[in-house]
Scaffold this motif. Structure first.
Motif, PDB file in Angstrom:
ATOM      1  N   LEU A  44       0.604  -1.520  -0.134  1.00 49.91           N
ATOM      2  CA  LEU A  44      -0.018  -0.301  -0.396  1.00 49.91           C
ATOM      3  C   LEU A  44       0.786   1.260  -0.050  1.00 49.91           C
ATOM      4  CD1 LEU A  44      -2.223   1.503   0.025  1.00 49.91           C
ATOM      5  CD2 LEU A  44      -2.400   1.161   2.260  1.00 49.91           C
ATOM      6  N   GLN A  45       2.232   0.758   0.601  1.00 49.05           N
ATOM      7  CA  GLN A  45       2.732   2.591   0.922  1.00 49.05           C
ATOM      8  C   GLN A  45       3.286   2.510  -0.522  1.00 49.05           C
ATOM      9  OE1 GLN A  45       3.298   4.634   3.088  1.00 49.05           O
ATOM     10  NE2 GLN A  45       4.647   5.448   2.022  1.00 49.05           N
ATOM     11  N   GLU A  46       3.713   1.746  -1.383  1.00 48.40           N
ATOM     12  CA  GLU A  46       4.458   2.019  -2.227  1.00 48.40           C
ATOM     13  C   GLU A  46       3.266   2.123  -3.506  1.00 48.40           C
ATOM     14  OE1 GLU A  46       6.249  -1.875  -2.629  1.00 48.40           O
ATOM     15  OE2 GLU A  46       7.457  -1.958  -1.408  1.00 48.40           O
ATOM     16  N   ALA A  47       2.296   1.575  -3.497  1.00 46.52           N
ATOM     17  CA  ALA A  47       1.128   2.223  -4.138  1.00 46.52           C
ATOM     18  C   ALA A  47       1.119   3.748  -4.205  1.00 46.52           C
ATOM     19  CB  ALA A  47      -0.363   1.157  -3.841  1.00 46.52           C
ATOM     20  N   PHE A  48       1.017   4.295  -2.938  1.00 48.84           N
ATOM     21  CA  PHE A  48       1.056   5.003  -2.422  1.00 48.84           C
ATOM     22  C   PHE A  48       1.751   6.338  -3.449  1.00 48.84           C
ATOM     23  CE2 PHE A  48      -2.720   4.967   0.479  1.00 48.84           C
ATOM     24  CZ  PHE A  48      -3.668   5.498  -0.023  1.00 48.84           C
ATOM     25  N   GLU A  49       3.182   6.223  -3.042  1.00 47.79           N
ATOM     26  CA  GLU A  49       4.351   6.918  -3.376  1.00 47.79           C
ATOM     27  C   GLU A  49       4.572   6.705  -4.558  1.00 47.79           C
ATOM     28  OE1 GLU A  49       7.776   4.978  -1.797  1.00 47.79           O
ATOM     29  OE2 GLU A  49       7.092   4.891  -0.142  1.00 47.79           O
ATOM     30  N   LYS A  50       3.504   5.691  -5.534  1.00 50.25           N
ATOM     31  CA  LYS A  50       3.944   5.567  -6.999  1.00 50.25           C
ATOM     32  C   LYS A  50       2.440   6.375  -7.003  1.00 50.25           C
ATOM     33  CE  LYS A  50       5.217   1.488  -7.890  1.00 50.25           C
ATOM     34  NZ  LYS A  50       6.134   1.333  -9.320  1.00 50.25           N
ATOM     35  N   ALA A  51       1.202   7.225  -6.517  1.00 47.58           N
ATOM     36  CA  ALA A  51       0.125   7.737  -6.743  1.00 47.58           C
ATOM     37  C   ALA A  51       0.856   9.116  -6.621  1.00 47.58           C
ATOM     38  CB  ALA A  51      -1.148   7.816  -6.053  1.00 47.58           C
ATOM     39  N   TRP A  52       2.056   9.127  -5.997  1.00 46.84           N
ATOM     40  CA  TRP A  52       2.187  11.032  -5.252  1.00 46.84           C
ATOM     41  C   TRP A  52       2.773  11.045  -6.821  1.00 46.84           C
ATOM     42  CZ3 TRP A  52       0.504  14.748  -2.411  1.00 46.84           C
ATOM     43  CH2 TRP A  52       1.978  15.512  -2.166  1.00 46.84           C
ATOM     44  N   ASP A  53       3.220  10.510  -6.433  1.00 44.83           N
ATOM     45  CA  ASP A  53       4.980  10.440  -7.941  1.00 44.83           C
ATOM     46  C   ASP A  53       3.123  11.199  -9.342  1.00 44.83           C
ATOM     47  OD1 ASP A  53       6.751   9.975  -6.621  1.00 44.83           O
ATOM     48  OD2 ASP A  53       7.104   8.760  -7.130  1.00 44.83           O
ATOM     49  N   LYS A  54       1.945  10.530  -9.676  1.00 48.25           N
ATOM     50  CA  LYS A  54       1.576  10.969 -10.852  1.00 48.25           C
ATOM     51  C   LYS A  54       0.275  11.853 -10.040  1.00 48.25           C
ATOM     52  CE  LYS A  54       2.529   7.319 -13.731  1.00 48.25           C
ATOM     53  NZ  LYS A  54       3.634   7.582 -14.459  1.00 48.25           N
ATOM     54  N   ARG A  55       0.705  12.226  -9.306  1.00 46.71           N
ATOM     55  CA  ARG A  55      -0.427  13.478  -8.602  1.00 46.71           C
ATOM     56  C   ARG A  55      -1.603  13.822  -9.469  1.00 46.71           C
ATOM     57  NH1 ARG A  55       3.722  14.845  -5.819  1.00 46.71           N
ATOM     58  NH2 ARG A  55       4.545  17.065  -6.004  1.00 46.71           N
ATOM     59  N   ASN A  56      -1.103  14.756 -10.048  1.00 47.31           N
ATOM     60  CA  ASN A  56      -1.219  15.647 -11.157  1.00 47.31           C
ATOM     61  C   ASN A  56      -1.566  15.241 -12.625  1.00 47.31           C
ATOM     62  OD1 ASN A  56      -0.059  18.064 -10.169  1.00 47.31           O
ATOM     63  ND2 ASN A  56       1.646  17.964 -10.805  1.00 47.31           N
ATOM     64  N   GLU A  57      -1.455  13.813 -12.856  1.00 48.71           N
ATOM     65  CA  GLU A  57      -1.987  13.209 -13.720  1.00 48.71           C
ATOM     66  C   GLU A  57      -3.223  12.249 -13.171  1.00 48.71           C
ATOM     67  OE1 GLU A  57       0.793  10.349 -15.418  1.00 48.71           O
ATOM     68  OE2 GLU A  57       2.887  11.982 -15.424  1.00 48.71           O
ATOM     69  N   LEU A  58      -3.263  11.731 -12.313  1.00 51.39           N
ATOM     70  CA  LEU A  58      -4.113  10.698 -11.845  1.00 51.39           C
ATOM     71  C   LEU A  58      -5.519  12.189 -11.637  1.00 51.39           C
ATOM     72  CD1 LEU A  58      -3.594   8.908  -8.322  1.00 51.39           C
ATOM     73  CD2 LEU A  58      -4.231   8.282 -10.262  1.00 51.39           C
ATOM     74  N   GLN A  59      -5.591  13.219 -11.391  1.00 54.13           N
ATOM     75  CA  GLN A  59      -6.402  14.623 -11.572  1.00 54.13           C
ATOM     76  C   GLN A  59      -7.402  14.495 -12.599  1.00 54.13           C
ATOM     77  OE1 GLN A  59      -5.203  17.789  -9.279  1.00 54.13           O
ATOM     78  NE2 GLN A  59      -7.706  18.622  -9.582  1.00 54.13           N
ATOM     79  N   LYS A  60      -6.407  13.530 -13.694  1.00 57.14           N
ATOM     80  CA  LYS A  60      -6.886  13.996 -14.842  1.00 57.14           C
ATOM     81  C   LYS A  60      -7.567  12.414 -15.600  1.00 57.14           C
ATOM     82  CE  LYS A  60      -3.896  17.682 -15.652  1.00 57.14           C
ATOM     83  NZ  LYS A  60      -2.336  17.873 -16.669  1.00 57.14           N
ATOM     84  N   MET A  61      -7.327  12.040 -14.514  1.00 54.87           N
ATOM     85  CA  MET A  61      -7.664  10.552 -15.208  1.00 54.87           C
ATOM     86  C   MET A  61      -9.249  10.531 -15.067  1.00 54.87           C
ATOM     87  SD  MET A  61      -4.891   7.753 -13.537  1.00 54.87           S
ATOM     88  CE  MET A  61      -3.210   8.000 -14.213  1.00 54.87           C
ATOM     89  N   LYS A  62      -9.897   9.055 -15.782  1.00 53.69           N
ATOM     90  CA  LYS A  62     -11.171   9.103 -16.174  1.00 53.69           C
ATOM     91  C   LYS A  62     -11.570   7.822 -14.910  1.00 53.69           C
ATOM     92  CE  LYS A  62     -14.742   6.783 -19.254  1.00 53.69           C
ATOM     93  NZ  LYS A  62     -14.855   6.152 -20.135  1.00 53.69           N
ATOM     94  N   ASN A  63     -10.513   7.101 -14.271  1.00 51.15           N
ATOM     95  CA  ASN A  63     -11.541   6.020 -13.243  1.00 51.15           C
ATOM     96  C   ASN A  63      -9.762   6.353 -12.333  1.00 51.15           C
ATOM     97  OD1 ASN A  63     -11.932   4.145 -11.579  1.00 51.15           O
ATOM     98  ND2 ASN A  63     -12.076   2.105 -13.395  1.00 51.15           N
ATOM     99  N   PRO A  64      -9.366   6.702 -11.512  1.00 50.81           N
ATOM    100  CA  PRO A  64      -8.258   7.291 -10.653  1.00 50.81           C
ATOM    101  C   PRO A  64      -8.174   6.006  -9.688  1.00 50.81           C
ATOM    102  CG  PRO A  64      -9.431   9.035 -10.057  1.00 50.81           C
ATOM    103  CD  PRO A  64     -10.364   8.477 -11.441  1.00 50.81           C
ATOM    104  N   ARG A  65      -8.826   6.099  -9.743  1.00 45.41           N
ATOM    105  CA  ARG A  65      -9.427   5.254  -8.613  1.00 45.41           C
ATOM    106  C   ARG A  65      -9.510   3.392  -8.900  1.00 45.41           C
ATOM    107  NH1 ARG A  65     -15.457   2.799  -5.435  1.00 45.41           N
ATOM    108  NH2 ARG A  65     -14.360   0.877  -4.462  1.00 45.41           N
ATOM    109  N   GLY A  66      -9.868   2.930  -9.901  1.00 45.80           N
ATOM    110  CA  GLY A  66      -9.106   2.385 -11.294  1.00 45.80           C
ATOM    111  C   GLY A  66      -7.942   1.669 -11.200  1.00 45.80           C
TER     112      GLY A  66
END
Length: 168
Positions: free
Chosen positions: A34-56
């Motif tokens: 989970l920690q590693e997944a959140f680190e990857k998400a943090w690195d892509k936080r700007n892209e995540l906001q534009k994704m159609k399905n960030p939860r997926g």
């Protein structure tokens, strides 16, 4: 004001942890994944906001991290439907009327794909679209497997009732 990451991604941590624990069957490894997944998400936080399905996307990243953990310990039996709430058949007492315990007991008897789809939909509450993206299968496959899982669980529960509450 909360950022998108704090308001949307961070709030998924409970569900994501349960998924990781479900797959890995180990508290520390689940926390690490989970920690590693959140680190990857943090690195892509700007892209995540534009994704159609960030939860997926988060579920897929967590799945990949969990698979990596399994590879590291050379364990390939991934995604067995097992929950902290479930019990072994011998430990379910006859006077136990918990439908949840029975469902989890009977869930273990389903094919692996049905177990996984049922868990993602009914326990974790993912949408059909999120499950399709996560498992990389079609919506039709999800619907068919979920239908079959529910149907078989109903049969198991009906037989259980007819047998006077005896587990086979």
């Amino acid at each position: 004001m909360k950022t998108f990451f704090e308001a949307y991604i961070w709030t998924l941590r409970g569900k994501l942890y349960r998924l990781a624990y479900h797959w890995l069957k180990d508290k520390e490894e689940a926390e690490d994944a989970l920690q590693e997944a959140f680190e990857k998400a943090w690195d892509k936080r700007n892209e995540l906001q534009k994704m159609k399905n960030p939860r997926g996307w988060m579920v897929r990243v967590l799945k990949n991290q969990s698979l990596q953990k399994l590879r590291e310990r050379k364990r390939w039996t991934v995604f067995q439907a097992n929950s902290e709430m479930s019990q072994e058949p011998d430990s379910i007492s006859e006077d136990s009327s918990s439908a949840i315990e029975l469902v989890f007991h009977f869930l273990k008897q389903l094919p692996e794909k049905q177990q996984e789809i049922f868990h993602l939909r009914e326990v974790e509450g993912l949408t059909y679209e999120e499950i399709a993206e996560y498992l990389e299968i079609s919506m039709d496959q999800i619907k068919v497997n979920l239908f079959r899982a529910r149907k078989k669980l109903r049969v198991f529960l009906k037989e259980y009732k007819q047998d006077g509450g005896a587990i086979k």
